[in-house]
Design a protein around this motif. Structure first.
Motif, short mmCIF file in Angstrom:
data_model
loop_
_atom_site.label_atom_id
_atom_site.label_comp_id
_atom_site.label_asym_id
_atom_site.label_seq_id
_atom_site.Cartn_x
_atom_site.Cartn_y
_atom_site.Cartn_z
N GLY A 105 42.16 31.64 24.52
CA GLY A 105 43.41 31.00 24.87
C GLY A 105 43.64 30.88 26.35
N ALA A 106 42.61 31.10 27.19
CA ALA A 106 42.78 31.03 28.63
C ALA A 106 43.08 29.62 29.07
N VAL A 107 43.84 29.50 30.13
CA VAL A 107 44.18 28.18 30.66
C VAL A 107 43.55 28.03 32.03
N ASP A 108 42.69 27.03 32.20
CA ASP A 108 42.06 26.74 33.47
C ASP A 108 42.62 25.46 34.03
N VAL A 122 44.70 32.72 41.26
CA VAL A 122 44.88 33.32 39.95
C VAL A 122 46.36 33.61 39.74
N GLY A 123 46.78 33.67 38.51
CA GLY A 123 48.19 33.91 38.24
C GLY A 123 48.41 34.80 37.04
N LEU A 160 37.40 38.17 35.86
CA LEU A 160 38.80 37.79 35.65
C LEU A 160 39.11 37.74 34.16
N PRO A 161 40.27 38.26 33.76
CA PRO A 161 40.64 38.24 32.33
C PRO A 161 40.73 36.81 31.80
N GLU A 162 40.48 36.66 30.52
CA GLU A 162 40.45 35.33 29.91
C GLU A 162 41.85 34.73 29.76
N ARG A 168 34.67 33.13 35.26
CA ARG A 168 35.49 34.29 34.89
C ARG A 168 34.63 35.54 34.77
N GLN A 169 33.46 35.41 34.13
CA GLN A 169 32.58 36.56 33.99
C GLN A 169 32.07 37.04 35.35
#
Length: 280
Positions: free
Chosen positions: A42-45, A168-169, A112-114, A107-108
């Motif tokens: 569910g990550a938003v890029d 990042v947020g 960074l968290p997904e 991310r990996q």
């Protein structure tokens, strides 16, 4: 790579005190963003769009210039235009799939968290492409119909820029942190030394803040660093020689509501970037 906060704690809000509000990203008035791509978990890029694409979106229309080089196009411009529209749709879908996979790799690499939104700009697009290629993922080729119509890759020019930004947020909070980096400076350092960098808060009452802020505004980092005062934001300069006159500003860090984790998060991002530069 480690970063030492030589100012001894969290800085006061940069410039005049103001009620914290969500920060506006670099070139937000003209760059815009693509529709969020939902990745794993569910990550938003978020990726930047070209100024031309943003203007077209605001106007509610996207047009293509149909090439009239051959007789078929001259006889049936409607069909030629439809070919361009269909080619653009197919290209955009392939580009979205590519970005989703590449951002997962990023991310990996940066740990960074997904579920944490990511923003990229400038030279960060070039690093993303190198990381993807290293892992066997190639950017989709632009169809000939779009090239003939004058469509350009919106990230091609940014990839070779002197500076880049990774932001990042925290989801649904308005909190964000942006790290703007000097591509050449950080790349040169990655091959020479592991000495720690210094992170200096640019706050009222800091005698060294003025020159460092001037170096950011007038240097490579100036185009992408949001240096507006107030807004509840804090700003740091990341240097290789402390606060002295010979210090080289390699990055800027801007925080809205994330001051408590800014040093550790910036150190992690810059360490990951250094690894990407060393492997490129």
């Amino acid at each position: 790579m480690s970063i030492t906060d030589v100012t001894g704690g969290t800085p006061a809000a940069f410039g005049a005190s103001a009620k914290p509000v969500p920060a506006r990203g670099p070139d937000a008035s003209t760059s815009g963003t693509a529709a969020p791509a939902t990745g794993r978990g569910g990550a938003v890029d978020t990726v930047t769009l070209s100024r031309e694409a943003v203007r077209a979106m605001k106007a509610g229309t996207i047009s293509f210039t149909v090439p009239m080089a051959d007789g078929a196009a001259a006889k049936d411009p409607v069909a030629a235009g439809m070919d361009a529209v269909l080619a653009r749709r197919d290209y955009d879908l392939k580009q979205a799939d590519y970005m989703r996979e590449a951002m997962g790799m990023l991310r990996q690499t940066l740990n960074l968290p997904e579920d944490q939104p990511i923003f990229l700009g400038g030279a960060a697009h070039g690093l993303l492409e190198k990381l993807a290629a290293k892992n066997g993922l190639s950017r989709p080729e632009m169809p000939d119909a779009l090239r003939a119509a004058g469509v350009k890759d919106p990230f091609a020019e940014d990839a070779g820029a002197e500076a880049g930004v990774i932001g990042v947020g925290m989801p649904n909070s308005g909190k964000e942190l942006q790290v703007v980096f000097d591509r050449l400076g950080l790349a040169g350092r990655s091959a020479k030394t592991d000495d720690p960098l210094r992170m200096i808060a640019l706050k009222d009452g800091n005698d060294h803040g003025g020159p460092l802020l001037g170096a950011i505004k007038g240097g490579t980092l100036g185009r992408l660093t949001d240096t507006r005062p107030g807004q509840g934001a804090s700003l740091w300069a990341v240097t290789d020689e402390g606060e002295g006159p010979n210090a080289r500003v390699l990055a800027s860090v801007r925080s809205v509501g994330m001051d408590g984790v800014a040093t550790d998060l910036a150190a992690g991002l810059l360490k990951g970037l250094k690894g990407l530069f060393a492997g490129s």
